[in-house]
Design a protein around this motif. Structure first.
Motif, PDB file in Angstrom:
ATOM      1  N   TYR A 176      32.775  70.777  37.652  1.00 61.64           N
ATOM      2  CA  TYR A 176      31.804  69.861  38.255  1.00 61.64           C
ATOM      3  C   TYR A 176      31.636  68.647  37.344  1.00 61.64           C
ATOM      4  O   TYR A 176      31.643  68.772  36.113  1.00 61.64           O
ATOM      5  N   PHE A 219      29.225  62.649  42.790  1.00 65.93           N
ATOM      6  CA  PHE A 219      29.379  64.052  42.401  1.00 65.93           C
ATOM      7  C   PHE A 219      30.783  64.503  42.800  1.00 65.93           C
ATOM      8  O   PHE A 219      31.221  64.285  43.921  1.00 65.93           O
ATOM      9  N   ILE A 243      33.680  67.801  42.599  1.00 66.78           N
ATOM     10  CA  ILE A 243      33.948  69.210  42.333  1.00 66.78           C
ATOM     11  C   ILE A 243      35.442  69.435  42.504  1.00 66.78           C
ATOM     12  O   ILE A 243      36.019  69.092  43.529  1.00 66.78           O
TER      13      ILE A 243
END
Length: 571
Positions: free
Chosen positions: A487, A533, A535
């Motif tokens: 992450y 963000f 991932i």
């Protein structure tokens, strides 16, 4: 459409024997008896014919038969579907297949269909081992009959005190589960099923032999029954039984449900398609709406259920300021009617839904509530493809209407490479009680996931993250995958991450071919601004990588009323 309906009705009338020509009939003429009439097919001939017809189907229809409805379609329906000759007829058959099972024909929702795909999604998430969850025995029973009334789980096996009907005495077991249904339409009351995992890999299978879970069965002198311990029976007697079990002799009478024929009958019945009642259909009348006085936001997400079915949560958010509130007894109330329709590009309606959304606020909270929004979600199972989505909202008090017409592209998930659901940034992720699993708004599996529609948070918020990952390679020996998850959060136009973290599939407790990543990220340490963000998932066994990202904004937290008062002029 007339031809499709005529073909389907001929199936209903003739019990599944369609008169329409088939591709198979063109290759081989029906056998004739001496009177010139077509001789009835043997079971072997019917199966061979169906296999040939199955090979000729497009992949999407093969998957529908072999995955989507594998456990609930009857043999007559399967034969009828395979003998259809055009995709138009097949589409009509599929639509009628679900309508026949709709428990409430007067409703625009098909509760049976929605529940069926919810069960498949739940099985994939909870029962996967070396194979997808829907293919396992627990997955099959769950999909056909739903959640059992009681589950006795022994995930690690270990010490076990046999009941008297199994011979009594102590032993050690492999991991196993007992499922109890108070009533099943196929089998009556008090239905008990047992699943055993003798390999210890999470591969539970339905068993007819209660002794299969006995880990000491083949160990001489160990795990003796009561009668064996007293010298009144020999352990070797277990292997000369003719009823298909290796149970020890019991001192008490054997209950009827332990009879070998009853066990065989139960084993067959619980895996057969559930009975279907034919239902009449009524036409759906729609009206064209042209006014657009309410402006609202929407989003669609995609969660794979089967290769040919995707769960599509459609989320709608309406600013409360656009609603008309009526006051009564110091309570302000607004009511909205919502209608949604998904149709093909040719105009055929695939799904419709409607609901009433009401909002009530006390007088003291009205002004504060007007700054917020009302959010609603409906999850629909759809096949991959391009659709038209129509959403209509009407304010009951004022009569104002808002309309959205847009394209809806449902993705097709490849089966041979790493894939994932939509990455959802949420303002709420929490486990739901067992009775609410898969039910209600925002529920995906056993979690409630409410999207943050505008992806805007404050430093006082926690940001939820939800992602399902599919097609992880599973080791043939351990029946487990090997997954690395990374992450990171980066600020707009900056290369260096302001937050990083790493996990493995084992750390999140999931090592099958599908895993679910979910959690909350505190934003208190992030300065106001725009962020991304990311991932990254790495399948170490298949050497495949997957990257998913989403942007979000962080704003300063609103000051508390006390702090605001202390900072006001004159203080």
């Amino acid at each position: 459409m007339v031809r499709s309906l005529r073909v389907f009705l001929s199936f209903l009338i003739s019990g599944g024997l369609l008169l329409a020509p088939s591709a198979y009939a063109q290759d081989k003429q029906d056998k004739k008896d001496k009177s010139g009439q077509a001789a009835p097919q043997s079971e072997k001939e019917r199966k061979n014919q169906n296999k040939k017809l199955l090979k000729e189907l497009d992949d999407q229809y093969k998957d529908w038969l072999k995955v989507d409805v594998a456990y609930i379609i009857t043999d007559e329906e399967r034969t009828a579907f395979l003998r259809l000759t055009t995709n138009e007829e097949r589409e009509s058959f599929i639509e009628n297949f679900w309508n026949r099972r709709n428990p409430n024909p007067d409703s625009v929702d098909n509760e049976f269909k929605e529940e069926h795909y919810r069960r498949i999604a739940y099985a994939n998430e909870h029962y996967a081992s070396g194979i997808p969850g829907w293919k396992t025995d627990r997955g099959r029973i769950y999909i056909i009959w739903g959640k059992p009334d009681e589950i006795e789980s022994h995930p690690s096996g270990g010490a076990y005190q046999r009941p008297s009907e199994e011979g009594g005495g102590s032993t050690s077991t492999y991991p196993f589960e007992r499922w109890r249904y108070r009533y099943l339409e196929c089998c009556g009351t008090d239905v008990n099923l047992e699943f055993v995992d003798p390999s210890g890999t999470g591969e539970y299978h339905l068993t007819m032999d209660p002794s299969e879970k006995d880990a000491l069965l083949y160990v001489p002198g160990a795990g003796l029954t009561d009668m064996e311990a007293m010298g009144m029976a020999s352990k070797t007697d277990r292997f000369t039984r003719s009823d298909g079990t290796h149970l020890g002799t019991s001192q008490s009478a054997t209950p009827a449900r332990m009879n070998q024929f009853d066990r065989l009958e139960l084993y067959a019945k619980v895996q057969a398609p559930p009975p279907v009642k034919f239902k009449d259909l009524e036409a759906v009348v729609t009206a064209r709406l042209v006014r657009n006085q309410i402006h609202f936001d929407y989003r669609t997400d995609f969660v794979r259920v089967t290769p040919e079915t995707v769960l599509v949560p459609i989320t709608v958010q309406i600013p409360n300021r656009q609603l008309t509130f009526n006051a009564k007894d110091d309570v302000h109330s607004a009511v909205m009617n919502l209608f949604g329709r998904v149709s093909t590009l040719t105009g055929r309606t695939v799904q419709t839904f409607e609901d009433v959304i009401s909002r009530d606020f006390p007088d003291s909270l009205l002004q504060q509530s007007l700054a917020g929004s009302s959010i609603y979600q409906k999850a629909l199972p759809l096949r991959p493809g391009l659709y038209r989505l129509d959403l209509v909202i009407k304010d009951v008090q004022s009569g104002n209407v808002g309309v959205i017409n847009t394209a809806l592209r449902v993705p097709r998930y490849a089966e041979d490479k790493l894939e994932s659901s939509s990455l959802i940034l949420a303002d709420q992720i929490e486990r739901v009680p067992a009775k609410q699993i898969g039910l209600g708004q925002f529920v995906l599996g056993d979690s409630k996931v409410r999207p943050r529609m505008n992806s805007e948070y404050t430093t006082a918020d926690n940001m939820g993250v939800y992602l399902q990952v599919y097609n992880l390679k599973v080791d043939e020996t351990t029946h487990k995958s090997d997954t690395a998850i990374h992450y990171s959060v980066t600020r707009d136009k900056e290369a260096q991450p302001v937050y990083q973290n790493d996990q493995t599939g084992k750390q999140i407790g999931q090592t099958g071919d599908q895993i679910t990543i979910q959690g909350m990220l505190a934003l208190a340490n992030l300065a106001p601004g725009k962020y991304k963000f990311e991932i990254q998932i790495k399948d170490k066994l298949a050497n495949q990588d997957l990257l998913r990202s989403a942007e979000f904004t962080v704003k300063p937290a609103a000051p508390s009323p006390k702090a605001a008062a202390s900072n006001s002029p004159g203080r």
